[in-house]
Design a protein around this motif. Structure first.
Motif, PDB file in Angstrom:
ATOM      1  N   ARG A  87       1.836  -8.601  12.712  1.00 24.56           N
ATOM      2  CA  ARG A  87       0.860  -9.633  12.377  1.00 24.56           C
ATOM      3  C   ARG A  87      -0.581  -9.185  12.646  1.00 24.56           C
ATOM      4  O   ARG A  87      -1.474  -9.415  11.838  1.00 24.56           O
ATOM      5  CB  ARG A  87       1.160 -10.906  13.170  1.00 24.56           C
ATOM      6  CG  ARG A  87       0.222 -12.064  12.862  1.00 24.56           C
ATOM      7  CD  ARG A  87       0.716 -13.335  13.518  1.00 24.56           C
ATOM      8  NE  ARG A  87       0.903 -13.138  14.947  1.00 24.56           N
ATOM      9  CZ  ARG A  87       1.709 -13.881  15.688  1.00 24.56           C
ATOM     10  NH1 ARG A  87       2.432 -14.836  15.131  1.00 24.56           N
ATOM     11  NH2 ARG A  87       1.813 -13.662  16.983  1.00 24.56           N
ATOM     12  N   ARG A  88      -0.807  -8.540  13.776  1.00 23.89           N
ATOM     13  CA  ARG A  88      -2.184  -8.209  14.147  1.00 23.89           C
ATOM     14  C   ARG A  88      -2.694  -6.936  13.492  1.00 23.89           C
ATOM     15  O   ARG A  88      -3.785  -6.908  12.934  1.00 23.89           O
ATOM     16  CB  ARG A  88      -2.290  -8.075  15.667  1.00 23.89           C
ATOM     17  CG  ARG A  88      -2.257  -9.393  16.413  1.00 23.89           C
ATOM     18  CD  ARG A  88      -2.570  -9.176  17.874  1.00 23.89           C
ATOM     19  NE  ARG A  88      -3.850  -8.509  18.041  1.00 23.89           N
ATOM     20  CZ  ARG A  88      -4.287  -8.028  19.206  1.00 23.89           C
ATOM     21  NH1 ARG A  88      -3.522  -8.108  20.293  1.00 23.89           N
ATOM     22  NH2 ARG A  88      -5.461  -7.444  19.294  1.00 23.89           N
ATOM     23  N   LEU A 103       5.090   0.880   6.010  1.00 24.11           N
ATOM     24  CA  LEU A 103       4.435   0.027   7.004  1.00 24.11           C
ATOM     25  C   LEU A 103       3.775   0.916   8.045  1.00 24.11           C
ATOM     26  O   LEU A 103       4.437   1.708   8.711  1.00 24.11           O
ATOM     27  CB  LEU A 103       5.461  -0.886   7.671  1.00 24.11           C
ATOM     28  CG  LEU A 103       4.947  -1.755   8.836  1.00 24.11           C
ATOM     29  CD1 LEU A 103       3.895  -2.753   8.349  1.00 24.11           C
ATOM     30  CD2 LEU A 103       6.112  -2.478   9.519  1.00 24.11           C
ATOM     31  N   LEU A 104       2.465   0.772   8.178  1.00 23.78           N
ATOM     32  CA  LEU A 104       1.711   1.501   9.193  1.00 23.78           C
ATOM     33  C   LEU A 104       1.432   0.579  10.368  1.00 23.78           C
ATOM     34  O   LEU A 104       0.822  -0.482  10.201  1.00 23.78           O
ATOM     35  CB  LEU A 104       0.391   2.022   8.613  1.00 23.78           C
ATOM     36  CG  LEU A 104      -0.585   2.673   9.605  1.00 23.78           C
ATOM     37  CD1 LEU A 104       0.050   3.909  10.252  1.00 23.78           C
ATOM     38  CD2 LEU A 104      -1.892   3.033   8.909  1.00 23.78           C
ATOM     39  N   LEU A 105       1.894   0.973  11.549  1.00 26.11           N
ATOM     40  CA  LEU A 105       1.637   0.253  12.783  1.00 26.11           C
ATOM     41  C   LEU A 105       0.863   1.163  13.735  1.00 26.11           C
ATOM     42  O   LEU A 105       0.861   2.391  13.558  1.00 26.11           O
ATOM     43  CB  LEU A 105       2.950  -0.178  13.444  1.00 26.11           C
ATOM     44  CG  LEU A 105       3.814  -1.188  12.667  1.00 26.11           C
ATOM     45  CD1 LEU A 105       5.123  -1.438  13.408  1.00 26.11           C
ATOM     46  CD2 LEU A 105       3.059  -2.489  12.469  1.00 26.11           C
ATOM     47  N   PRO A 106       0.230   0.613  14.749  1.00 26.74           N
ATOM     48  CA  PRO A 106      -0.491   1.459  15.705  1.00 26.74           C
ATOM     49  C   PRO A 106       0.393   2.505  16.369  1.00 26.74           C
ATOM     50  O   PRO A 106      -0.101   3.545  16.812  1.00 26.74           O
ATOM     51  CB  PRO A 106      -1.018   0.445  16.729  1.00 26.74           C
ATOM     52  CG  PRO A 106      -1.153  -0.822  15.966  1.00 26.74           C
ATOM     53  CD  PRO A 106      -0.003  -0.820  14.999  1.00 26.74           C
ATOM     54  N   SER A 107       1.698   2.259  16.421  1.00 25.31           N
ATOM     55  CA  SER A 107       2.613   3.181  17.092  1.00 25.31           C
ATOM     56  C   SER A 107       3.272   4.187  16.158  1.00 25.31           C
ATOM     57  O   SER A 107       3.953   5.106  16.627  1.00 25.31           O
ATOM     58  CB  SER A 107       3.703   2.393  17.824  1.00 25.31           C
ATOM     59  OG  SER A 107       4.317   1.473  16.935  1.00 25.31           O
ATOM     60  N   GLY A 108       3.109   4.049  14.850  1.00 22.92           N
ATOM     61  CA  GLY A 108       3.728   4.985  13.922  1.00 22.92           C
ATOM     62  C   GLY A 108       3.938   4.395  12.545  1.00 22.92           C
ATOM     63  O   GLY A 108       3.390   3.335  12.204  1.00 22.92           O
ATOM     64  N   VAL A 109       4.749   5.080  11.762  1.00 21.93           N
ATOM     65  CA  VAL A 109       4.935   4.738  10.353  1.00 21.93           C
ATOM     66  C   VAL A 109       6.413   4.430  10.087  1.00 21.93           C
ATOM     67  O   VAL A 109       7.302   5.170  10.514  1.00 21.93           O
ATOM     68  CB  VAL A 109       4.494   5.897   9.435  1.00 21.93           C
ATOM     69  CG1 VAL A 109       4.690   5.534   7.969  1.00 21.93           C
ATOM     70  CG2 VAL A 109       3.045   6.283   9.715  1.00 21.93           C
ATOM     71  N   ILE A 237      -9.054  -2.284  -1.928  1.00 23.55           N
ATOM     72  CA  ILE A 237      -9.509  -2.629  -0.587  1.00 23.55           C
ATOM     73  C   ILE A 237     -10.356  -3.893  -0.575  1.00 23.55           C
ATOM     74  O   ILE A 237     -10.198  -4.770   0.279  1.00 23.55           O
ATOM     75  CB  ILE A 237     -10.298  -1.465   0.040  1.00 23.55           C
ATOM     76  CG1 ILE A 237      -9.395  -0.234   0.191  1.00 23.55           C
ATOM     77  CG2 ILE A 237     -10.871  -1.868   1.390  1.00 23.55           C
ATOM     78  CD1 ILE A 237      -8.192  -0.459   1.074  1.00 23.55           C
ATOM     79  N   GLU A 238     -11.229  -4.038  -1.552  1.00 19.26           N
ATOM     80  CA  GLU A 238     -12.108  -5.211  -1.559  1.00 19.26           C
ATOM     81  C   GLU A 238     -11.349  -6.487  -1.918  1.00 19.26           C
ATOM     82  O   GLU A 238     -11.851  -7.588  -1.698  1.00 19.26           O
ATOM     83  CB  GLU A 238     -13.262  -4.998  -2.544  1.00 19.26           C
ATOM     84  CG  GLU A 238     -14.216  -3.899  -2.104  1.00 19.26           C
ATOM     85  CD  GLU A 238     -15.394  -3.752  -3.048  1.00 19.26           C
ATOM     86  OE1 GLU A 238     -15.415  -4.501  -4.049  1.00 19.26           O
ATOM     87  OE2 GLU A 238     -16.269  -2.918  -2.797  1.00 19.26           O
ATOM     88  N   GLU A 239     -10.146  -6.327  -2.470  1.00 19.34           N
ATOM     89  CA  GLU A 239      -9.344  -7.493  -2.832  1.00 19.34           C
ATOM     90  C   GLU A 239      -8.143  -7.634  -1.902  1.00 19.34           C
ATOM     91  O   GLU A 239      -7.160  -8.277  -2.234  1.00 19.34           O
ATOM     92  CB  GLU A 239      -8.859  -7.359  -4.280  1.00 19.34           C
ATOM     93  CG  GLU A 239     -10.005  -7.226  -5.274  1.00 19.34           C
ATOM     94  CD  GLU A 239      -9.493  -6.962  -6.670  1.00 19.34           C
ATOM     95  OE1 GLU A 239      -8.257  -6.952  -6.849  1.00 19.34           O
ATOM     96  OE2 GLU A 239     -10.313  -6.761  -7.576  1.00 19.34           O
ATOM     97  N   THR A 240      -8.240  -7.024  -0.730  1.00 19.21           N
ATOM     98  CA  THR A 240      -7.127  -7.016   0.207  1.00 19.21           C
ATOM     99  C   THR A 240      -6.671  -8.421   0.559  1.00 19.21           C
ATOM    100  O   THR A 240      -7.466  -9.321   0.783  1.00 19.21           O
ATOM    101  CB  THR A 240      -7.550  -6.288   1.505  1.00 19.21           C
ATOM    102  OG1 THR A 240      -7.816  -4.929   1.208  1.00 19.21           O
ATOM    103  CG2 THR A 240      -6.443  -6.357   2.543  1.00 19.21           C
ATOM    104  N   ILE A 241      -5.355  -8.579   0.609  1.00 23.44           N
ATOM    105  CA  ILE A 241      -4.756  -9.849   1.000  1.00 23.44           C
ATOM    106  C   ILE A 241      -4.351  -9.752   2.455  1.00 23.44           C
ATOM    107  O   ILE A 241      -3.654  -8.834   2.863  1.00 23.44           O
ATOM    108  CB  ILE A 241      -3.514 -10.154   0.143  1.00 23.44           C
ATOM    109  CG1 ILE A 241      -3.897 -10.160  -1.337  1.00 23.44           C
ATOM    110  CG2 ILE A 241      -2.885 -11.476   0.549  1.00 23.44           C
ATOM    111  CD1 ILE A 241      -2.697 -10.251  -2.254  1.00 23.44           C
ATOM    112  N   ASP A 242      -4.768 -10.712   3.263  1.00 23.83           N
ATOM    113  CA  ASP A 242      -4.383 -10.752   4.660  1.00 23.83           C
ATOM    114  C   ASP A 242      -3.205 -11.700   4.779  1.00 23.83           C
ATOM    115  O   ASP A 242      -3.353 -12.922   4.674  1.00 23.83           O
ATOM    116  CB  ASP A 242      -5.554 -11.235   5.520  1.00 23.83           C
ATOM    117  CG  ASP A 242      -5.260 -11.110   7.012  1.00 23.83           C
ATOM    118  OD1 ASP A 242      -4.102 -10.787   7.339  1.00 23.83           O
ATOM    119  OD2 ASP A 242      -6.165 -11.347   7.808  1.00 23.83           O
TER     120      ASP A 242
END
Length: 248
Positions: A87-88, A103-109, A237-242
Motif C-alpha cells: 500500500r505505501r 511488483l517492486l517493493l523496498p525489499s525487492g522485486v 508517469i504523469e497519468e499514474t494511478i494511485d
C-alpha cells in the motif's frame, strides 16, 4: 500503491483477439461450406487447410482474449490481490517490462505469473495438472501449461533486463510467484514446488511472509530499479494511478 499499465497494448491486443476469433470462425464456416459450393476433387484438401488455419486463428484469439478481454482482467485482479503489503511503497507494472506483471517493493522485486485457469490444480515438483473441468475442457479452454517453467523464463528475462538497465541492483532479490486469479478455484495443491503458487486471495499474505523479516534495499539499488522499471512507462508517469487497497 502506484500502478502503471500499458493500456494501449491491452486495447490493441484485445481488438486483435476479437479479429482473430472472428476470422477463425469465418474460415471454419467457409471450409464447411466448400463441400456445397465446389465440385473440385481437391475440396477435401481445401477443407483440411481451412480447418488448420481456422483453428490456429481461433486458438491465438483465445489466448489474447483470456488476457486482454475477460473481465476482470488478470492485471486488475492482481491490483486488488497485492493488498496492504504494497500500500505505501509498492509499484506494480503491467505489460511494460519483460515479465508481464512485476511488483517492486523496498525489499525487492516480485515477478507475478498470473494464471486464469480454474478447476483442480495440482503440482508435484515441476509437474502440473488441471482436472475437474468435465465437459468444460472442450469449450473455450486454454491449457495450463507449465507455470513453473513460465515463471523461470520470466525471471530470467527480468534478471537480464536489470543487469542491462540497473547494474547497480543486479544482485537485488527477485522472487517469482504463480498467482491464480479465477474468482473460484476448486482446489490448489502444491507439493515440493520450487516456486510458490497461491490463489489471488492469499497473495497479500504470502508477500507479507516473504518480506516481513527483510531489510530494505540500499537506497542506490532501489532507485536504480525504480528508474529502470519506470523508463518504459515514461509516457504514463504523469497519468499514474494511485491504487490504495483497504487495510486488511
Amino acid at each position: 500503491m502506484i500502478v502503471l499499465r500499458d493500456e494501449k497494448r491491452i486495447y490493441r491486443l484485445g481488438r486483435l483477439a476479437q479479429v482473430l476469433s472472428m476470422a477463425g470462425l469465418a474460415v471454419l464456416v467457409g471450409g464447411l461450406l466448400l463441400i456445397f459450393i465446389s465440385d473440385s476433387p481437391s475440396v477435401f484438401l481445401f477443407q483440411l487447410l481451412a480447418l488448420v488455419v481456422g483453428y490456429g486463428f481461433s486458438q491465438v484469439g483465445l489466448h489474447y482474449a483470456h488476457r486482454y478481454l475477460r473481465r476482470p482482467r488478470m492485471d486488475q485482479k492482481l491490483d486488488e490481490a497485492v493488498g496492504a503489503v504494497a500500500r505505501r511503497d509498492g509499484r506494480l507494472y503491467h505489460y511494460l517490462l519483460p515479465a508481464s506483471h512485476v511488483l517492486l517493493l523496498p525489499s525487492g522485486v516480485f515477478v507475478l505469473v498470473a494464471k486464469f485457469q480454474n478447476g483442480r490444480i495440482t503440482a508435484e515438483g515441476d509437474t502440473w495438472r488441471q482436472t475437474g473441468l468435465g465437459m468444460r475442457r472442450f469449450f473455450g479452454r486454454e491449457n495450463l501449461g507449465n507455470p513453473s517453467r513460465e515463471a523461470e523464463a520470466q525471471v530470467a528475462k527480468m534478471k537480464a533486463y536489470i543487469a542491462a538497465n540497473a547494474p547497480a541492483a543486479a544482485e537485488a532479490p527477485l522472487w517469482p510467484v504463480i498467482v491464480f486469479t479465477a474468482e473460484k478455484i476448486d482446489s490448489l495443491e502444491i507439493k515440493e514446488s520450487r516456486i510458490p503458487a497461491v490463489h489471488a486471495s492469499k497473495l497479500s499474505k504470502l508477500l507479507r511472509q516473504q518480506t516481513i523479516n527483510l531489510k530494505p534495499l540500499p537506497r542506490a539499488e532501489y532507485d536504480a530499479l525504480r528508474a529502470a522499471f519506470d523508463a518504459p512507462a515514461a509516457h504514463l508517469i504523469e497519468e499514474t494511478i494511485d491504487v490504495t487497497p483497504a487495510a486488511e
